[in-house]
Write an enzyme that holds these catalytic residues in place. Structure first.
Site, PDB file in Angstrom:
ATOM      1  N   CYS A 193       0.840  -1.199   0.000  1.00 30.10           N
ATOM      2  CA  CYS A 193       0.000   0.000   0.000  1.00 30.10           C
ATOM      3  C   CYS A 193       0.871   1.244   0.000  1.00 30.10           C
ATOM      4  CB  CYS A 193      -0.908   0.002   1.224  1.00 30.10           C
ATOM      5  SG  CYS A 193      -2.206   1.272   1.172  1.00 30.10           S
TER       6      CYS A 193
ATOM      7  N   ASP B 234     -11.017 -12.399   4.648  1.00 28.01           N
ATOM      8  CA  ASP B 234     -10.084 -11.272   4.637  1.00 28.01           C
ATOM      9  C   ASP B 234      -9.543 -10.967   6.029  1.00 28.01           C
ATOM     10  OD1 ASP B 234      -8.783  -9.298   3.096  1.00 28.01           O
ATOM     11  OD2 ASP B 234     -10.181  -7.764   3.766  1.00 28.01           O
TER      12      ASP B 234
ATOM     13  N   CYS C 256     -22.027  -5.913  20.488  1.00 24.66           N
ATOM     14  CA  CYS C 256     -23.411  -6.323  20.742  1.00 24.66           C
ATOM     15  C   CYS C 256     -24.280  -5.190  21.257  1.00 24.66           C
ATOM     16  CB  CYS C 256     -23.432  -7.486  21.732  1.00 24.66           C
ATOM     17  SG  CYS C 256     -25.097  -7.958  22.271  1.00 24.66           S
TER      18      CYS C 256
END
Length: 412
Positions: free
Chosen positions: A51, A313, A386
């Protein structure tokens, strides 16, 4: 009755405004809810983890050394061709979507993607339609790239975390320089060339308390497709804890609720927010399109630059290496016991606390990578987010049920 249900969302909604908003929303929503979904989606890494930025929260940066010993730094043509052939063979439908990811996939260069399209056209069955999508930080986008992307009808996801002060908190070059100006310039070019695009915004502890500032910034840019990604970085040294930059769970829920309230009043039919779409799908009897909210996952694997096939991923490691496409077919790898077991584990390990939840069908425990806290009853495997998701999905549920009921009434 319908208006009464929707009015529960916010007491000061005006009835006539709600009615009009609902009608506009229904017409917009019914158009894209009927689209068929692909059975699987593969994230292909043509340059691996390489990157041109050094974003401090990036979960893939540490994968850069995985293939450092390889003699090539870009997905070789023979592996690329074999992958394209196998992707077509594995597809159950005639609409086939290729997803190019990184790292920064534009580093592979335009000629790489010209070759990919050439090979797609060479091997595409006559009845098939091919779509290409690419996820970028936007830094390399220029007129040449945009002419190519527009000319080949690419769908482009681009990362922006809001105004400069939030974006530049984490999304920087290796020398620490900010990337906001170049990223925004890239986004403007996508608009100028009418390239279909989506903004991906990471929500962290830095920007989570500014939901409307973030949302209105994107509205001011003319954004039409928007995804919010919660930042969760586990602190392995402290069980159940996360890094300081991770988004606090309840604040993430509040962030989403505030944006939803403005969207439902002002932006139905103009802006598509991915998590809102996902929340409403169950009310229409639709399967989730996003893997994190499906009951069973495992249909969004990764193919790295040497052909290695990983389960997900977020699980690119030795334990989750399923095989290599030069030795086994994509179809065999997708349907292997190892990959199926990976996907089924999401359902099998779902805590009882989640199984009894009133918004389970909207969430299904979210992504396994975030299931590292203890449920109120002491059961392990509750999702860190959650509290936030439960807050948001409960907030949206009356609206989802109301429009779902109206949709069913109209389609009797």
């Amino acid at each position: 009755m319908l208006l009464n249900q929707i009015l529960k969302l916010k007491n000061n909604f005006e009835a006539i405004g709600i009615a009009n908003t609902f009608i506009n929303w229904f017409e917009f929503f019914s158009g894209y809810m009927s689209e068929e979904l692909d059975d699987f989606q593969i994230f292909v890494k043509p340059i691996g983890a390489k990157c041109n930025l050094h974003c401090s929260y990036c979960y893939y940066l540490n994968k850069e050394n995985l293939y450092a010993s390889e003699s090539y730094k870009t997905l070789p043509e023979d592996i690329l061709e074999e992958y394209i052939i196998q992707h077509f063979e594995a597809s159950s439908g005639t609409d086939v979507f290729f997803s190019w990811h990184g790292g920064e996939p534009l580093l592979a260069g335009i000629e790489f993607y010209r070759k990919a399209i050439e090979l797609q056209n060479k091997h595409k069955p006559e009845s098939f339609t091919v779509y290409n999508g690419i996820q970028t930080n936007g830094i390399l986008l220029n007129d040449k790239w945009c002419r190519f992307l527009a000319g080949n009808d690419f769908y482009v996801g681009i990362s922006l975390d809001g105004p400069a002060e939030f974006h530049n908190a984490f999304r920087v070059y290796r020398d620490g320089r900010s990337s906001f100006d170049k990223a925004l310039e890239g986004y403007r070019l996508l608009q100028q060339y009418n390239i279909r695009n989506e903004i991906l915004c990471v929500v962290s502890s830095v920007n989570v308390r500014k939901p409307l500032e973030i949302y209105r910034f994107f509205k001011s840019l003319g954004v039409r497709f928007l995804t919010f990604l919660p930042l969760v970085i586990r602190d392995i040294s402290k069980p159940g804890q996360v890094s300081d930059i991770s988004v606090p769970a309840e604040e993430f829920g509040q962030f989403l609720c505030k944006i939803f309230d403005e969207w439902v009043l002002e932006d139905i039919g103009r802006i598509k927010i991915q998590i809102v779409e996902e929340a409403i799908r169950p009310a229409f009897g639709q399967e989730h399109s996003l893997c994190i909210f499906k009951k069973i996952c495992g249909r969004v694997p990764v193919v790295e630059l040497n052909g290695d096939f990983y389960s997900c991923d977020h699980f690119v490691d030795h334990e989750h290496l399923v095989g290599n496409i030069m030795k086994q077919s994509v179809s065999d790898l997708l349907n292997s016991d190892k990959q199926k077991n990976f996907g089924m584990a999401k359902l099998i390990t779902l805590p009882e606390y989640c199984r009894q939840c009133d918004v389970r069908e909207m969430c299904n425990g979210e992504c396994p990578k975030n299931r590292f806290v203890t449920a109120p009853g002491g059961e392990p495997g509750l999702n860190y987010l959650c509290a936030g998701y439960r807050m948001f999905f409960r907030h949206v549920k009356p609206f989802a049920e109301a429009v779902g009921a109206e949709w069913r009434r109209r389609n009797r």
